[in-house]
Design a protein around this motif. Sequence first.
Motif, PDB file in Angstrom:
ATOM      1  N   ASN A 136      19.720 -25.266 -13.950  1.00  0.00           N
ATOM      2  CA  ASN A 136      19.796 -25.479 -15.566  1.00  0.00           C
ATOM      3  C   ASN A 136      19.962 -26.043 -15.844  1.00  0.00           C
ATOM      4  OD1 ASN A 136      20.965 -23.288 -17.677  1.00  0.00           O
ATOM      5  ND2 ASN A 136      22.978 -22.499 -16.359  1.00  0.00           N
ATOM      6  N   THR A 174      10.095 -29.828 -19.948  1.00  0.00           N
ATOM      7  CA  THR A 174      10.357 -30.467 -21.812  1.00  0.00           C
ATOM      8  C   THR A 174      12.133 -31.077 -21.662  1.00  0.00           C
ATOM      9  OG1 THR A 174      11.576 -28.208 -21.610  1.00  0.00           O
ATOM     10  CG2 THR A 174       9.120 -28.511 -22.368  1.00  0.00           C
ATOM     11  N   ARG A 205      18.172 -19.091 -27.904  1.00  0.00           N
ATOM     12  CA  ARG A 205      19.604 -18.604 -27.824  1.00  0.00           C
ATOM     13  C   ARG A 205      20.429 -18.620 -28.516  1.00  0.00           C
ATOM     14  NH1 ARG A 205      23.607 -22.306 -24.378  1.00  0.00           N
ATOM     15  NH2 ARG A 205      23.510 -23.852 -25.900  1.00  0.00           N
ATOM     16  N   GLY A 223      19.158 -20.848 -18.531  1.00  0.00           N
ATOM     17  CA  GLY A 223      20.328 -20.128 -18.682  1.00  0.00           C
ATOM     18  C   GLY A 223      20.435 -18.864 -19.004  1.00  0.00           C
TER      19      GLY A 223
HETATM   20  P1  AMP Z   1      25.073 -24.996 -21.519  1.00  0.00           P
HETATM   21  O1  AMP Z   1      25.453 -26.200 -23.410  1.00  0.00           O
HETATM   22  O2  AMP Z   1      26.044 -24.735 -20.910  1.00  0.00           O
HETATM   23  O3  AMP Z   1      24.785 -23.550 -22.285  1.00  0.00           O
HETATM   24  O4  AMP Z   1      24.194 -25.345 -21.016  1.00  0.00           O
HETATM   25  C1  AMP Z   1      23.274 -25.794 -21.631  1.00  0.00           C
HETATM   26  C2  AMP Z   1      21.584 -24.725 -21.914  1.00  0.00           C
HETATM   27  O5  AMP Z   1      20.476 -24.669 -22.745  1.00  0.00           O
HETATM   28  C3  AMP Z   1      21.490 -23.642 -20.767  1.00  0.00           C
HETATM   29  O6  AMP Z   1      20.977 -21.867 -21.014  1.00  0.00           O
HETATM   30  C4  AMP Z   1      19.861 -24.249 -20.687  1.00  0.00           C
HETATM   31  O7  AMP Z   1      19.539 -23.316 -20.224  1.00  0.00           O
HETATM   32  C5  AMP Z   1      19.521 -24.572 -21.880  1.00  0.00           C
HETATM   33  N1  AMP Z   1      18.232 -25.205 -21.814  1.00  0.00           N
HETATM   34  C6  AMP Z   1      18.435 -26.945 -21.253  1.00  0.00           C
HETATM   35  N2  AMP Z   1      17.116 -27.682 -21.985  1.00  0.00           N
HETATM   36  C7  AMP Z   1      16.238 -27.094 -21.330  1.00  0.00           C
HETATM   37  C8  AMP Z   1      15.138 -26.407 -21.679  1.00  0.00           C
HETATM   38  N3  AMP Z   1      14.156 -27.886 -21.703  1.00  0.00           N
HETATM   39  N4  AMP Z   1      14.095 -25.462 -21.504  1.00  0.00           N
HETATM   40  C9  AMP Z   1      14.743 -24.047 -21.462  1.00  0.00           C
HETATM   41  N5  AMP Z   1      16.307 -24.132 -22.338  1.00  0.00           N
HETATM   42  C10 AMP Z   1      17.172 -25.517 -21.718  1.00  0.00           C
END
Ligand code: AMP
Length: 339
Positions: free
Chosen positions: A57, A112, A190, A226
């Motif tokens: 994640n 990414t 999101r 996530g």
């Molecule tokens: P949180 O701040 O705890 O919600 O975590 C960061 C969120 O950003 C998570 O849901 C990750 O899956 C998402 N995220 C971070 N980098 C990427 C990426 N390169 N591609 C897709 N989603 C990302």
Amino acid sequence: MKTKIIEIDGIAEAGEIIRAGGLVAFPTETVYGLGADAMNGAAVKRIFEAKGRPSDNPLIVHIADKAQIPLLAREISGDAEKLINAFMPGPFTIILKKQANIPNEVTAGLDTVGIRFPAEETAAAFIMAAGTPIAAPSANISGRPSPTRAEDVISDMDGRIEAVINGGSCGVGVESTIVDASGDAPVLLRPGGVSLEMIREIVPSAYADKNIMKTASDDERPRCPGMKYRHYAPKAQVVVVEGERGAVQDKIKELLSENTGKVTGVLTMYGNVYDSPVMICGGSSNKEYAKNLFAALRDFDKLGAEIIFAEFCEKDGYGAAVKNRLYKAAGYNIIHCEK
Ligand code: AMP
Ligand code: MG
């Protein structure tokens, strides 16, 4: 290790902790982040250990100057540039193709990287003091509601991280809007403080990912890792009761009378008409509800609620963001009331 509480005038010290490979939780306008030097893979790895976060994640990289974007990302399209100009700084994360020098721990091996420029002054001052981009997820134990107050960070992270910067309550209260601008049309992954409508005013071809209001199934590889995980859950069971005011209130009264053997809680947006031992007001607009939601879920736990009925109705630009977090907190246990 005892976690130190740093007040705003101690930000230089927080920067030193980051440069030494330590972890510092810091306030932003969305929620508190748990930061490490984004260029130090070993420090970033400690974030995953402190949170109990699955290593697949990825984390968002926080900057305090748009000039840092080309150092982190390559191939910035015209649409991406428009979004950056419109929504940064702010509660907005953009996904772009990453530069090769970003450690794999940050991006969970993806090609990414997510980049955010917080508007909150304390966050920007902290990133400047660190002198490096800061990789940070929300500063909660994985699966728990995100922290929106320094005390919430302490209750999850005390003894696991070097310090937390005390910046009071977060203004937005839910995590940033995430948009993937690494492909053709931008995709909303999101919902958050920047709504899809606002994004479409800048880039009309933008659209929402199909998994946005549900959990991606195990065999699917979601675009936003996530999406796969249970989130925001308090200890109590949560039931969302949504729809028109009168119907929602009647349904919750009925549910309360069926659950008299339990310590019940109600999260209200229409006002208190109930007889329940625990009652918290979410706010009458979705914007207020967003600001109060995570703190309310944590407070229900402190007050011993065993089952929470959450009133909900989509009303304004924050509606999708609140709905996404509430549905996940409830594990998709939703009752829809018709008039
Ligand atoms: P949180 O701040 O705890 O919600 O975590 C960061 C969120 O950003 C998570 O849901 C990750 O899956 C998402 N995220 C971070 N980098 C990427 C990426 N390169 N591609 C897709 N989603 C990302
Ligand atoms: Mg999180």
